[in-house]
Motif scaffolding. Structure first.
Motif, PDB file in Angstrom:
ATOM      1  N   ASP A  95       9.574 -31.001  -5.135  1.00 28.66           N
ATOM      2  CA  ASP A  95       9.771 -29.950  -6.141  1.00 28.66           C
ATOM      3  C   ASP A  95       8.446 -29.564  -6.781  1.00 28.66           C
ATOM      4  O   ASP A  95       8.207 -28.382  -7.079  1.00 28.66           O
ATOM      5  N   GLU A  98       6.590 -27.316  -4.519  1.00 24.78           N
ATOM      6  CA  GLU A  98       7.174 -25.968  -4.545  1.00 24.78           C
ATOM      7  C   GLU A  98       6.825 -25.259  -5.849  1.00 24.78           C
ATOM      8  O   GLU A  98       6.540 -24.053  -5.852  1.00 24.78           O
ATOM      9  N   ALA A  99       6.858 -26.001  -7.009  1.00 22.51           N
ATOM     10  CA  ALA A  99       6.526 -25.378  -8.306  1.00 22.51           C
ATOM     11  C   ALA A  99       5.070 -24.932  -8.337  1.00 22.51           C
ATOM     12  O   ALA A  99       4.740 -23.874  -8.879  1.00 22.51           O
ATOM     13  N   ASP A 101       3.307 -24.040  -5.759  1.00 25.14           N
ATOM     14  CA  ASP A 101       3.219 -22.837  -4.929  1.00 25.14           C
ATOM     15  C   ASP A 101       3.789 -21.616  -5.666  1.00 25.14           C
ATOM     16  O   ASP A 101       3.205 -20.528  -5.621  1.00 25.14           O
ATOM     17  N   ALA A 102       4.942 -21.829  -6.346  1.00 29.44           N
ATOM     18  CA  ALA A 102       5.539 -20.715  -7.096  1.00 29.44           C
ATOM     19  C   ALA A 102       4.628 -20.263  -8.225  1.00 29.44           C
ATOM     20  O   ALA A 102       4.484 -19.064  -8.498  1.00 29.44           O
ATOM     21  N   ARG A 103       3.996 -21.231  -8.925  1.00 31.54           N
ATOM     22  CA  ARG A 103       3.071 -20.864 -10.009  1.00 31.54           C
ATOM     23  C   ARG A 103       1.880 -20.086  -9.454  1.00 31.54           C
ATOM     24  O   ARG A 103       1.442 -19.088 -10.030  1.00 31.54           O
ATOM     25  N   GLU A 105       1.856 -18.251  -6.801  1.00 32.83           N
ATOM     26  CA  GLU A 105       2.314 -16.913  -6.430  1.00 32.83           C
ATOM     27  C   GLU A 105       2.529 -16.045  -7.671  1.00 32.83           C
ATOM     28  O   GLU A 105       2.192 -14.861  -7.692  1.00 32.83           O
ATOM     29  N   ALA A 106       3.098 -16.659  -8.756  1.00 37.44           N
ATOM     30  CA  ALA A 106       3.307 -15.901  -9.999  1.00 37.44           C
ATOM     31  C   ALA A 106       1.975 -15.482 -10.601  1.00 37.44           C
ATOM     32  O   ALA A 106       1.828 -14.359 -11.116  1.00 37.44           O
TER      33      ALA A 106
END
Length: 494
Positions: A95, A98-99, A101-103, A105-106
């Motif tokens: 997780d 993934e977080a 990577d998401a951060r 991307e954001a």
């Protein structure tokens, strides 16, 4: 018999033997008891301590066995929890990846959106983070996102608001394009990832909206400075003398009219002796500097010193500037008309003479005096309004319903005389008032009478000429009438 005696003898012999053995056992028991007492007296304390310690050791052994059992159970439970924790750690690591990577991307999306310039338009005070190798670091990017959220916290972000914005967007864009095209500039829109960006070409070069706003503000400021200088030149060279002369005439006429009204009021005190007067004074919303400007405006412009002329110019300029700031949509003529309206600088008040001095007419008074104190300024206002009519024969109509209710006859007469002094044309209704007083030079009267259950009203007409009341014929009833036809009903009276 011999056998029995032999058995008896044997039994007696056994009894003797048993008695001897019992005595010996008793002696041995006594000796053992004595020996036991002797031994206890010598080593009894050590044996009791040993027994106590043996009992404690047995209890400790039992507790240890219980603790060992519990420890084995906890060990088994901890082993199972460790297995679950290892699985949870693996999931959390997944997780977390993934977080991250998401951060990332954001942050990249926020960086791309910021590059459109929309954030600078909405929140020009927010500082954009510096980029490291073309990318933002996590900490400044998060602080930047929180600043955006805080700055836009009061913005309505509901679906309905978003739909309204989308509908207005095309209208606002068309207005911008039309406005810029009229002056040789252009604006075009293009869709980006999270919105629409408007590209503006102003004065031959591309500009972002903040740059356009800054350029327009500079240009407007320069034009305003030029216009203000032009306005001052117009005021100093053309308007000051003419406006001052006109204001001088109007203010003087108003003061003279107030004096004339007060002269009429002075001659008509109420039956209780109450004397009223009108005052025309600076209003509570009067502009600052009105008192000094009013004193100068009472003088002729030819007698002004350069300081007087500059002071009047500054006063008028301040009124024009204030009006322009309050009403940005009005025309130049509207601004001048409103700014130079001397009536908005003043207000009327009513005072009465009490205990040798003039006080506001809002204090305790009788019902009739309160009615007069309210009616007199209304009559004065009506007279002042009608005085602006161009023709001296223009009607000066005042309508009164249930006139002067609660006022005594003497005060009624004087108040009606005051209406005549103001040269007002009065139409009034009253349950009992006919206005037949010497102070009234003339009035036409229509007396209405009716009877219950009769669907008709009788009108009798009278006239008062200042000295006598006379009955007059009704011109409508006495007019020639055609013969009623069979289809028309007969009149109730002739």
């Amino acid at each position: 018999m011999d056998d029995e005696r032999a058995e008896a003898a044997e039994a007696e012999q056994r009894v003797v033997d048993l008695a001897q053995r019992a005595e010996e056992a008793a002696r041995e028991a006594a000796a053992a008891d004595e020996r036991h007492r002797t031994l206890r007296s010598t080593v009894g304390a050590a044996v009791a301590e040993l027994e106590r310690r043996l009992a404690e050791t047995a209890e400790a052994q039992r507790i240890c066995e219980t603790d060992q059992k519990n420890a084995r159970q906890r060990h088994a439970q901890a082993d199972r929890e460790a297995s679950r924790a290892e699985g949870r750690i693996e999931q959390l690591e997944k997780d977390l990846a993934e977080a991250v990577d998401a951060r990332a991307e954001a942050i990249a999306a926020l960086q791309r959106f910021t590059a459109t310039g929309l954030v600078a338009v909405a929140l020009p005070e927010v500082t954009v983070p510096a980029s490291d190798d073309g990318h933002w670091a996590a900490t400044p990017a998060i602080a930047f996102a929180r600043a955006i959220e805080s700055g836009l916290s009061n913005v309505d972000d509901t679906d309905a608001a978003w739909e309204r914005v989308q509908r207005r967007l095309s209208e606002e864009l068309k207005t911008l394009q039309d406005t810029l095209s009229r002056h040789g500039h252009s604006a075009s829109a293009r869709m980006v990832e999270d919105g629409m960006v408007v590209d503006i070409v102003y004065q031959g070069r591309e500009r972002a909206v903040p740059e356009l706003a800054e350029a327009l503000a500079t240009e407007v400021g320069e034009l305003t400075r030029i216009l203000s200088a032009h306005e001052r030149e117009i005021l100093e060279t053309h308007l000051i003398t003419e406006v001052a002369g006109t204001l001088q005439e109007l203010i003087g006429a108003a003061e003279r009219q107030v004096r004339d009204m007060n002269t009429e009021l002075e001659d008509r005190p109420t039956s209780t002796g109450m004397r009223l007067r009108l005052v025309w004074r600076a209003s509570r919303k009067a502009p600052s500097g009105l008192a000094q400007a009013r004193e100068r405006l009472r003088q002729s412009a030819d007698a002004w010193t350069p300081e007087d002329r500059a002071a009047v110019g500054e006063f008028l300029q301040a009124q024009i500037s204030r009006q322009q700031s309050d009403d940005g949509s009005g025309s130049w003529l509207d601004h001048l008309t409103a700014a130079l309206d001397y009536r908005s600088w003043h207000e009327f008040g009513v005072e009465r003479h009490q205990h040798g001095r003039w006080v506001p007419a809002t204090g305790p008074a009788s019902g009739g005096e309160r009615v007069l104190a309210v009616s007199v300024p209304l009559f004065a206002a009506a007279s002042s309004h009608y005085a602006s009519a161009g023709s001296p024969h223009a009607p000066r109509l005042v309508t009164l319903d249930e006139a002067f209710a609660g006022v005594d006859d003497d005060s009624r007469a004087k108040c009606l005389g005051l209406l005549s002094a103001f040269d007002l044309d009065v139409v009034m209704t009253s349950e009992r008032e006919w206005a037949c007083y010497p102070q009234v030079p003339g009035i036409a009267i229509a007396q209405l009478s009716r009877i219950d259950e009769v669907a008709a009203v009788l009108v009798t007409r009278w006239e008062w000429d200042g000295t006598r009341r006379q009955r007059r014929e009704d011109p409508v009833r006495n007019a020639p009438q055609a013969t009623p036809s069979a289809e028309e009903p007969e009149p109730l009276w002739n």
